[in-house]
Scaffold this active site. Sequence first.
Site, PDB file in Angstrom:
ATOM      1  N   THR A 207       0.062  -0.746 -12.323  1.00 21.13           N
ATOM      2  CA  THR A 207       0.139   0.715 -12.228  1.00 21.13           C
ATOM      3  C   THR A 207       0.241   1.300 -13.634  1.00 21.13           C
ATOM      4  O   THR A 207       1.040   0.823 -14.443  1.00 21.13           O
ATOM      5  CB  THR A 207       1.335   1.178 -11.384  1.00 21.13           C
ATOM      6  OG1 THR A 207       1.545   2.578 -11.574  1.00 21.13           O
ATOM      7  CG2 THR A 207       2.610   0.430 -11.747  1.00 21.13           C
TER       8      THR A 207
ATOM      9  N   GLY B 179      -3.224   2.983  -6.555  1.00 19.92           N
ATOM     10  CA  GLY B 179      -4.051   3.444  -7.668  1.00 19.92           C
ATOM     11  C   GLY B 179      -4.529   2.275  -8.506  1.00 19.92           C
ATOM     12  O   GLY B 179      -3.783   1.332  -8.753  1.00 19.92           O
TER      13      GLY B 179
ATOM     14  N   ASP C 203       6.221   2.602 -13.801  1.00 19.63           N
ATOM     15  CA  ASP C 203       7.366   3.130 -13.050  1.00 19.63           C
ATOM     16  C   ASP C 203       8.046   2.098 -12.153  1.00 19.63           C
ATOM     17  O   ASP C 203       8.697   2.457 -11.175  1.00 19.63           O
ATOM     18  CB  ASP C 203       6.923   4.323 -12.198  1.00 19.63           C
ATOM     19  CG  ASP C 203       5.825   3.977 -11.204  1.00 19.63           C
ATOM     20  OD1 ASP C 203       5.283   2.844 -11.273  1.00 19.63           O
ATOM     21  OD2 ASP C 203       5.490   4.831 -10.362  1.00 19.63           O
TER      22      ASP C 203
ATOM     23  N   ARG D 287       4.376  11.476 -12.142  1.00 18.55           N
ATOM     24  CA  ARG D 287       5.089  12.390 -11.242  1.00 18.55           C
ATOM     25  C   ARG D 287       6.605  12.221 -11.353  1.00 18.55           C
ATOM     26  O   ARG D 287       7.339  13.199 -11.431  1.00 18.55           O
ATOM     27  CB  ARG D 287       4.647  12.181  -9.794  1.00 18.55           C
ATOM     28  CG  ARG D 287       3.281  12.767  -9.476  1.00 18.55           C
ATOM     29  CD  ARG D 287       3.020  12.781  -7.983  1.00 18.55           C
ATOM     30  NE  ARG D 287       3.005  11.446  -7.417  1.00 18.55           N
ATOM     31  CZ  ARG D 287       1.929  10.672  -7.337  1.00 18.55           C
ATOM     32  NH1 ARG D 287       0.778  11.119  -7.804  1.00 18.55           N
ATOM     33  NH2 ARG D 287       1.992   9.461  -6.804  1.00 18.55           N
TER      34      ARG D 287
ATOM     35  N   ASP E 177       4.624   0.312  -6.399  1.00 18.75           N
ATOM     36  CA  ASP E 177       5.762   0.266  -5.486  1.00 18.75           C
ATOM     37  C   ASP E 177       5.327   0.184  -4.022  1.00 18.75           C
ATOM     38  O   ASP E 177       5.846  -0.625  -3.256  1.00 18.75           O
ATOM     39  CB  ASP E 177       6.642   1.499  -5.697  1.00 18.75           C
ATOM     40  CG  ASP E 177       7.882   1.483  -4.836  1.00 18.75           C
ATOM     41  OD1 ASP E 177       8.826   0.759  -5.190  1.00 18.75           O
ATOM     42  OD2 ASP E 177       7.907   2.179  -3.798  1.00 18.75           O
ATOM     43  N   GLY E 178       4.367   1.024  -3.623  1.00 21.20           N
ATOM     44  CA  GLY E 178       3.889   1.003  -2.242  1.00 21.20           C
ATOM     45  C   GLY E 178       3.270  -0.326  -1.873  1.00 21.20           C
ATOM     46  O   GLY E 178       3.467  -0.836  -0.763  1.00 21.20           O
TER      47      GLY E 178
ATOM     48  N   ARG F 283      -5.148   3.209  -0.113  1.00 20.75           N
ATOM     49  CA  ARG F 283      -3.829   3.276   0.519  1.00 20.75           C
ATOM     50  C   ARG F 283      -4.022   3.260   2.028  1.00 20.75           C
ATOM     51  O   ARG F 283      -4.904   3.927   2.549  1.00 20.75           O
ATOM     52  CB  ARG F 283      -3.087   4.537   0.076  1.00 20.75           C
ATOM     53  CG  ARG F 283      -2.702   4.492  -1.404  1.00 20.75           C
ATOM     54  CD  ARG F 283      -2.001   5.769  -1.849  1.00 20.75           C
ATOM     55  NE  ARG F 283      -1.472   5.640  -3.206  1.00 20.75           N
ATOM     56  CZ  ARG F 283      -2.155   5.880  -4.305  1.00 20.75           C
ATOM     57  NH1 ARG F 283      -3.424   6.257  -4.218  1.00 20.75           N
ATOM     58  NH2 ARG F 283      -1.607   5.748  -5.496  1.00 20.75           N
TER      59      ARG F 283
ATOM     60  N   ASP G 296       1.518   4.036 -14.499  1.00 20.77           N
ATOM     61  CA  ASP G 296       2.697   4.878 -14.692  1.00 20.77           C
ATOM     62  C   ASP G 296       3.882   4.147 -15.312  1.00 20.77           C
ATOM     63  O   ASP G 296       4.835   4.783 -15.768  1.00 20.77           O
ATOM     64  CB  ASP G 296       3.139   5.477 -13.355  1.00 20.77           C
ATOM     65  CG  ASP G 296       2.152   6.507 -12.828  1.00 20.77           C
ATOM     66  OD1 ASP G 296       1.494   7.160 -13.651  1.00 20.77           O
ATOM     67  OD2 ASP G 296       2.034   6.651 -11.596  1.00 20.77           O
TER      68      ASP G 296
END
Length: 319
Positions: free
Chosen positions: A125, A11, A129, A171, A103-104, A72, A127
């Site tokens: 990112t 993202g 996260d 999420r 992370d990915g 992705r 998020d």
Amino acid sequence: MKNIGVLTSGGDAPGMNAAIRAVVRYGIYNSINIIGIKNGYKGLIESDTIDMSLSSVADIIHRGGTILGSARSKEFQESDGFKKALQNIKYLGIDGMVVIGGDGTFRGAQQLCNAGIPTIGIPGTIDNDLPYTQYTLGFFTALTTVLESVEKIRDTSSSHGRTNVIQVMGRNCGDIALYAGLAGGAEMVIIPEVEHNIEEICDKIMQGRARGKRHSIIILAEGAGDAKEISEIIQEKTGVGTRYSVLGYTQRGGTPSAFDRLIGSQMGAKAVELLKESKSNRLLGVKGNQIFDMDIEKALEVEKKFDQTTYDLTKILSI
């Protein structure tokens, strides 16, 4: 270190362009060629690249998104796709990689490191996260975007005496909802890290109305429930008109905040510096307003610690 490749994956996040700009200009300053790889790891497999110059990154520091594009790639995770990527790295003469994402993206960076490609990761990112770093690139811009929407919804919510449930991204990590709830004066935040009690939420709404408060704002992280369903339950239990808003991808866009431009620029330069010093397998992060680097394997093993202090403060200040 003669040639460095740079890509953005997953993202998009505000501040990615600031990081790309810093990689390019700091690299050129140090007589290193920078090769831009389009659309993340997909572009690495397809050898979809562009030679970056000073002018190619002019006037991008203030732009959201990423000029290199992002995607992705499942193919990169497969043996044949990864082999193609390695072949193209060799063909292009890339000596090291800078990857920007979440992370990915970092799992892909770890693959490159294990294959002998010096790689540095920059956390991008919204998020927030990634547990090893205090903040990620794009988080504070997304937070500002959410707050702008909260203020506008509050105006109409107050006018009509309604409760509004505002759904934001997150999420598995509720940081956007949590920080926006504190900064935006929400009556309640609903996040994946804490099981919510709908009766408690309804009681709080009614307590507010009993002291003359005309409206209530509830901020919901997408991983903690459905905004439509929760708003319907609240209206049924309280009798108060309740609406919901899903902010969606507006949170990803927009002009990067000063903070995201600063850390993006600092991280981009730091990534090139580390590669120039023959250092690899590192992820960059922020702690106490300082940029640091950490071994990629150790960084990805760090467990997320829930910010209980901020959550408790949000509840106290919303009484």
